[in-house]
Scaffold this motif. Structure first.
Motif, mmCIF file in Angstrom:
data_model
loop_
_atom_site.group_PDB
_atom_site.id
_atom_site.type_symbol
_atom_site.label_atom_id
_atom_site.label_comp_id
_atom_site.label_asym_id
_atom_site.label_seq_id
_atom_site.Cartn_x
_atom_site.Cartn_y
_atom_site.Cartn_z
ATOM 1 N N ARG A 158 4.700 15.356 -13.074
ATOM 2 C CA ARG A 158 3.925 16.253 -13.944
ATOM 3 C C ARG A 158 4.236 17.715 -13.630
ATOM 4 O O ARG A 158 4.394 18.546 -14.528
ATOM 5 N N GLU A 180 4.286 10.335 -9.546
ATOM 6 C CA GLU A 180 3.680 10.734 -10.824
ATOM 7 C C GLU A 180 3.196 12.183 -10.774
ATOM 8 O O GLU A 180 3.380 12.957 -11.730
ATOM 9 N N GLN A 181 2.586 12.573 -9.647
ATOM 10 C CA GLN A 181 2.133 13.961 -9.504
ATOM 11 C C GLN A 181 3.312 14.931 -9.560
ATOM 12 O O GLN A 181 3.274 15.960 -10.256
ATOM 13 N N ALA A 188 2.262 1.806 -3.466
ATOM 14 C CA ALA A 188 1.280 2.337 -4.409
ATOM 15 C C ALA A 188 1.063 3.836 -4.180
ATOM 16 O O ALA A 188 0.984 4.620 -5.135
ATOM 17 N N GLU A 189 0.960 4.237 -2.906
ATOM 18 C CA GLU A 189 0.772 5.657 -2.608
ATOM 19 C C GLU A 189 1.994 6.473 -3.037
ATOM 20 O O GLU A 189 1.863 7.575 -3.580
ATOM 21 N N SER A 190 3.186 5.930 -2.795
ATOM 22 C CA SER A 190 4.396 6.636 -3.198
ATOM 23 C C SER A 190 4.475 6.778 -4.704
ATOM 24 O O SER A 190 4.920 7.809 -5.225
ATOM 25 N N GLU A 191 4.034 5.790 -5.436
ATOM 26 C CA GLU A 191 4.035 5.856 -6.890
ATOM 27 C C GLU A 191 3.117 6.969 -7.387
ATOM 28 O O GLU A 191 3.431 7.678 -8.353
ATOM 29 N N LYS A 192 1.990 7.132 -6.706
ATOM 30 C CA LYS A 192 1.074 8.220 -7.086
ATOM 31 C C LYS A 192 1.745 9.579 -6.878
ATOM 32 O O LYS A 192 1.661 10.474 -7.728
ATOM 33 N N ARG A 193 2.410 9.751 -5.721
ATOM 34 C CA ARG A 193 3.075 11.026 -5.440
ATOM 35 C C ARG A 193 4.207 11.293 -6.437
ATOM 36 O O ARG A 193 4.434 12.425 -6.863
ATOM 37 N N GLN A 243 0.831 -1.200 0.000
ATOM 38 C CA GLN A 243 0.000 0.000 0.000
ATOM 39 C C GLN A 243 0.872 1.260 0.000
ATOM 40 O O GLN A 243 0.595 2.221 -0.739
#
Length: 456
Positions: free
Chosen positions: A160, A156-157, A149-154, A146
């Protein structure tokens, strides 16, 4: 482009072209050196966590009872019982040997029961501990996944946001800033516009730092997931091993308990048979005593008739200190003297020394002499006695019992070392051996005083 802006843009581009962290790989195969696995035997002996690493305490396993030691002790007890009950009935002898075997085996069997029960308890504790660790490791895997997954989202943000700044930089944002400053109508307006763009640059730096931290957190989360996966697999294997050991220990304990119960039954049955044979065995003991007395009288009568101890009787005189030849090659299995039968509570004289030897081995005359008797003699089986003349005023003779074959006859002269018979197990005998006697005027005396000290 200003120097610090050029450096900033180049650094951002270098960061952005680094590939993203890959997905968590499959767990390492069990048994790899870097996997924190541990066998349950080690867990039982050391008591430390399977993930404790080099600091894990080890303890040498306790030495378990060697069945070969039990066999030696049991064989010795059975042999002793067989020797003591040579004069009892065959059925009583068998019961006594079974009882001796059961009595000798019982302490070891009881120790194994206690040991096996201890192993069961230890294995159950290890299994429960391993199951708890496996459950905790599974939860750790889930949590690490988990976080990843959260670190991967950060990541990607942040990617960008930094990408937008880089795009602006390469589209000429420095020129735009310069134009805006040139077109300012007053120094105050120019200062305000410059501060605005400085805030934009600060935001770009924050975005870049956020991206770097997000990538670092993602990598850490990935490492945590891999390690947790390995630990979970190790804990699962440990739990399975502990459960298997617990089941094996339980089976061993049950078998040990069953063996103790069997020994108890054997003891009870043997005691019942021994009790049933009491009267018959005691009668045989009385017969053996009467037989021994009869042999003593007959030998003394023969010596008197032959005038063995009379001066000038023509018989050889054995000098004091003389020693006999070893009558057979073997080892002493039973000594001369009074024996106590614990089964029937009687004392009896064992009139010779037993020398264990293989069936059919040659029996040698211990010294020169004349055969007094050679034939069957009740509990002695095939029995031969040889007179060797006078010794300190008494007739000296040797006797050889339980032979399979007698190779001489009464009245025959024999020489020292001559083969006079073969080892057997006739009469009241429970195994191949020579029962060797030394008699003075028909009375049995200690044979070891006449034989080589090495019995060789």
């Amino acid at each position: 482009m200003r120097p610090h802006r050029a450096w900033f843009a180049a650094f951002v581009v270098a960061v952005l072209v680094v590939p993203a962290a890959p997905a968590a790989p499959a767990p390492a195969a069990p048994g790899l050196s870097d996997a924190p696995t541990k066998s349950m035997r080690g867990a039982r002996e050391g008591g430390a966590s399977w993930a404790a690493g080099p600091a894990r305490a080890e303890r040498a396993p306790a030495r378990r009872a060697d069945p070969r030691d039990d066999k030696k002790r049991i064989d010795a007890e059975v042999a002793a019982a067989a020797s003591i009950l040579e004069g009892a009935t065959a059925r009583a002898q068998g019961a006594a040997m079974r009882l001796a075997a059961a009595n000798a085996a019982l302490p070891g069997a009881q120790d194994r029961v206690a040991e096996s029960r201890g192993l069961v308890a230890a294995a159950e504790v290890a299994a429960n501990t391993a199951r708890r660790r496996a459950k905790a490791a599974a939860a750790a895997v889930k949590g690490a996944q988990q976080r990843y997954a959260e670190s991967e989202k950060r990541v990607e943000q942040a990617r960008r946001r930094v990408g937008d700044f880089v795009s602006s930089a390469y589209k000429g944002s420095d020129i735009v800033i310069l134009n805006l400053l040139i077109n300012a109508r007053t120094p105050i307006e120019a200062a305000e516009r410059y501060g605005y763009f400085e805030r934009i640059i600060g935001a770009e730096k924050v975005a870049l730092d956020g991206f770097t931290q997000a990538r670092r957190a993602a990598k850490q989360a990935q490492n945590d997931a891999v390690l947790a996966q390995r630990e979970a697999e190790a804990a699962r294997l440990a739990a399975e091993g502990a459960l298997a050991e617990a089941r094996a220990a339980q089976a061993e304990a049950e078998a040990a308990v069953a063996y103790v119960a069997t020994l108890a039954t054997q003891r009870t049955e043997a005691l019942e048979i021994a009790e049933q044979e009491r009267d018959a065995s005691l009668a045989k003991y009385e017969e053996a005593k009467a037989e021994a007395a009869r042999i003593e009288r007959e030998l003394r009568a023969w010596e008197d008739q032959q005038k063995v101890t009379k001066p000038g009787g023509g018989r050889p005189v054995v000098r004091p200190g003389a020693r006999f030849l070893m009558p057979v090659q073997g080892w002493k299995s039973s000594d001369f003297g009074m024996r106590y039968d614990p089964y029937y509570r009687v004392w009896q004289l064992h009139a010779g020394v037993d020398i264990a030897a293989g069936g059919g081995q040659p029996i040698y005359a211990a010294a020169d002499g004349r055969v007094i008797r050679a034939g069957w003699n009740g509990g002695y089986g095939n029995y031969t006695c040889v007179s060797h003349g006078s010794y300190r005023g008494s007739g000296l003779s040797t006797c050889y019992a339980h032979q399979s074959r007698i190779l001489v006859s009464a009245g025959q002269w024999v020489r020292r070392g001559q083969v006079i018979g073969r080892v057997g197990t006739t009469g009241a005998s429970t195994g191949y051996h020579l029962h060797f006697e030394v008699r003075l005027s028909g009375r049995p005396v200690q044979p070891l005083s006449w034989l080589p000290g090495c019995l060789c």
